[in-house]
Design a protein around this motif. Structure first.
Motif, PDB file in Angstrom:
ATOM      1  N   LYS A  19     -86.659 114.439  25.403  1.00  0.00           N
ATOM      2  CA  LYS A  19     -87.650 114.339  24.322  1.00  0.00           C
ATOM      3  C   LYS A  19     -88.814 115.292  24.532  1.00  0.00           C
ATOM      4  O   LYS A  19     -89.178 116.063  23.648  1.00  0.00           O
ATOM      5  CB  LYS A  19     -88.223 112.915  24.242  1.00  0.00           C
ATOM      6  CG  LYS A  19     -87.263 111.859  23.793  1.00  0.00           C
ATOM      7  CD  LYS A  19     -87.900 110.478  23.831  1.00  0.00           C
ATOM      8  CE  LYS A  19     -88.242 110.009  25.230  1.00  0.00           C
ATOM      9  NZ  LYS A  19     -87.087 109.770  26.100  1.00  0.00           N
ATOM     10  N   THR A  21     -89.181 117.833  26.469  1.00  0.00           N
ATOM     11  CA  THR A  21     -88.834 119.256  26.529  1.00  0.00           C
ATOM     12  C   THR A  21     -88.552 119.787  25.120  1.00  0.00           C
ATOM     13  O   THR A  21     -88.911 120.923  24.792  1.00  0.00           O
ATOM     14  CB  THR A  21     -87.618 119.479  27.450  1.00  0.00           C
ATOM     15  OG1 THR A  21     -87.840 118.763  28.674  1.00  0.00           O
ATOM     16  CG2 THR A  21     -87.442 120.938  27.785  1.00  0.00           C
ATOM     17  N   ASP A 136     -76.255 123.317  26.954  1.00  0.00           N
ATOM     18  CA  ASP A 136     -76.061 124.400  27.924  1.00  0.00           C
ATOM     19  C   ASP A 136     -75.350 123.926  29.190  1.00  0.00           C
ATOM     20  O   ASP A 136     -74.798 124.719  29.936  1.00  0.00           O
ATOM     21  CB  ASP A 136     -77.426 124.993  28.296  1.00  0.00           C
ATOM     22  CG  ASP A 136     -78.339 123.962  28.936  1.00  0.00           C
ATOM     23  OD1 ASP A 136     -78.520 123.985  30.156  1.00  0.00           O
ATOM     24  OD2 ASP A 136     -78.858 123.080  28.216  1.00  0.00           O
TER      25      ASP A 136
END
Ligand code: GDP
Ligand code: MG
Length: 598
Positions: A19, A21, A136
């Protein structure tokens, strides 16, 4: 109109799903914060948040976004904590919004607080935009995560926004989707003013600062306002928004989220959940406030220096402005003097309160062992409400104890089912159901005593499942249990602040644990200190703190006065968080040993 260009949303998720970030990336991509000012989890601005790497407080920021349609939108973003102990912060944030970004970590999938936070959002009628984060990571599994959002959370996820808050991939798309998928505020500009107070804090220059969401009408500097529940009246001296620094404005209109300063010094009149209206043209009714939060655990807070009792009261009042889930009322202890019985949502909340009192209010305090709330039935028919074990004066008069039970939900990869069952049963957990969430994850439901959940359960669960288990719980009711009160005697004297309520089956184990632990935390003194654990008049465990062999000052034989002074100062610093109980100096850790914490 401007209103069509406002989007108010919270960011909700299980703890650590990203959240804060994501909030960073949004602030960065909209140039709300310059590269130079940018730091990780910028909204976690309290020292404790940065040190622990978690969000404790909600944080409301205004920012501008120029969308692909060429229009500029105003976003009010509210970052929220994910930990269960701070769900009260989340529920208040949501009431200020029209939408919520539901963040799910693509490598972890849906977790216990993902589900509980979605329920809160649905209760508040919010548009929910699912966002799959951390794509990622090599272990990211987007398809499985989508499936879990549909199956477990029960909302469509085909259209989820895929992002990496780390690399910023997908964040531009997320900004567009906030515009298209979250509804603008309802147009109630022509109605009488209703503004919801969703948070507040104390500023030594400005007094109480209110954080508000304007639901209808317009508030201007100079307006005479009434708080609808407390009936108090004030004049607006200053208002504005956080971007994230304070920016003053001349008005806040329907849909806006901002702050108000009104020269408020009488803290006790302020309640989050209250509605602000104009004194001249009041709204007919107040907005629906918040449910009062129910404390789960209680502990005593005492000033180390008894003369600081009034400072402690004032500090608790100020802290409560910024921590609406905190409750407190005065109590006295034979051992510790005058203090407050405080209620918390859990042990993390309790630790945060202790740290904030020490850091933000510069107080030296002792916190006693936490306890849940018990119903105690005496032989003569009387019923006691007990949130402090020392309220039970004579155990022999007690007929039965009832303690709070919770419905606990544990989500875990199936390889750990055995471990979870073992530790949960050891904590008096009663198995209810097990359901496969997908091929390799299950949801287990248990009924168990709240006191056992609080007593290290989550830490054990995490360590036995390599961190993969997530837990959520809510109180289901009170049940009779075979409990007793255990006293601790130092130097032969019972110390009320060290008593606890334990299950009869574990009396000797727990008694032993406590006296052994106390032995290691109570410093040696001039004399020997016997430590005993007792049920009524029966001693169930004992240990001894040996006396000093040498006087510390003996080393400084002769004239080296500075060295002598240094030693004395060192001793004094060591005493900082100690309290003299009778003739024994007892450090803070002693009280925590009762609960197996340190
Ligand atoms: P919160 O508890 O939901 O606010 O989570 P945080 O924003 O504090 O993030 C928790 C951890 O996950 C931090 O260590 C972040 O650096 C990390 N993190 C967040 N987003 C991503 C991401 O997209 N990819 C990776 N690899 N790590 C991320
Ligand atoms: Mg956070």
């Amino acid at each position: 109109t401007r209103l069509k260009h406002i989007r108010n949303f919270s960011i909700i998720a299980h703890i650590d799903h990203g959240k804060s970030t994501i909030a960073d990336r949004i602030l960065e991509l909209t140039n709300t914060v310059s590269k130079r000012e940018m730091q990780n989890q910028i909204l976690d601005d309290m020292d404790i948040e940065r040190e622990r790497g978690i969000t404790i407080k909600l944080n409301a920021i205004e920012l501008e976004y120029k969308a692909k349609d060429g229009e500029t939108y105003v976003f009010h973003l509210i970052d929220t904590p994910g930990h269960v102990d701070f769900s009260y912060e989340v529920s208040r944030s949501l009431a200020a919004c029209e939408g919520a970004l539901l963040i799910v970590d693509a490598s972890q999938g849906v977790q216990a607080q993902t589900v509980s936070n979605v329920y809160l959002a649905l209760e508040n009628d919010l548009d929910i935009l699912p966002v799959i984060n951390k794509i990622d990571l090599p272990s990211a599994d987007v398809e499985a995560t989508k499936q879990e959002i549909e199956d477990i959370v029960g909302i469509p996820a085909d259209d989820s926004v895929l992002v990496s808050a780390k690399t910023a991939v997908g964040i531009p798309d997320l900004l567009e989707r906030i515009v298209t998928d979250i509804k603008p505020p309802e147009n109630l500009i022509d109605q009488p003013v209703q503004a919801l107070i969703f948070d507040s804090y104390y500023d030594s220059y400005k007094g109480v600062v209110l954080l508000v969401r304007v639901k209808s009408g317009i508030l201007k500097v100079g307006d005479q306002i009434t708080l609808m529940n407390s009936k108090k009246q004030y004049e607006i001296l200053e208002l504005g928004v956080h971007r994230p620094a304070e920016v003053k404005r001349s008005e806040l209109m329907t849909g806006d989220v901002g702050f108000i300063v009104a020269g408020i010094r009488d803290i006790s009149e302020i309640r989050v959940g209250d509605t602000i209206t104009l004194t001249d043209n009041p709204a007919k009714s107040s907005l629906e406030g918040y449910r009062e939060s129910n404390p789960m655990v209680y502990a005593g807070i005492y000033p180390i220096d008894n003369a600081k009792f009034p400072n402690l009261r004032e500090s608790l009042e100020k802290l409560k402005l910024n921590d609406a889930a905190l409750t407190f009322e005065p109590e006295t202890s034979q051992a510790l003097g005058f203090g407050f019985r405080c209620g918390f949502l859990g042990l993390l909340h309790m630790n945060v309160v202790q740290e904030r009192l020490e850091r933000e209010f510069d107080l030296d305090i002792i916190m006693t062992a936490p306890s849940v709330h018990y119903q105690v039935f005496l032989a003569d028919g009387e019923e006691l409400q007990v949130d402090n074990p020392s309220q039970i004066e004579d155990l022999s008069k007690v007929k039965t104890f009832k303690e709070p039970f919770v419905d606990a939900t544990i989500m875990v990869p199936s390889e750990f089912i055995g471990s979870v069952m073992e530790i949960t049963q050891n904590k008096r957990g009663e198995y209810q159901t097990m359901e496969y969430l997908d091929n390799n994850r299950v949801e287990l439901k248990y009924q168990m005593p709240l006191s056992e959940i609080i007593y290290n359960y989550f830490d054990e669960l995490k360590s036995r499942t390599k961190g993969y288990a997530s837990l959520d719980y809510e109180i289901s009711g009170y049940r009779e249990s075979d409990l007793v009160k255990m006293d601790v005697l130092l130097n032969g004297e019972p110390v009320d602040a060290l008593s606890s309520i334990v299950h009869r089956d574990v009396v000797s184990v727990r008694g032993k644990e406590i006296v052994e632990k106390l032995k290691t935390v109570i410093p040696r003194q001039q004399f020997e200190i016997p430590i005993q654990a007792a049920i009524g008049s029966k001693i169930v465990a004992r240990s001894t703190v040996k006396s000093y062999r040498k006087n510390v000052l003996a080393k400084c034989y002769g004239g080296d006065i500075t060295r002598k002074r240094k030693l004395l100062e060192k001793q004094k610093a060591g005493k900082k968080r100690m309290k003299a109980i009778g003739s024994v100096e007892v450090p803070q850790e002693a009280f925590m040993t009762i609960f197996g914490m340190n």
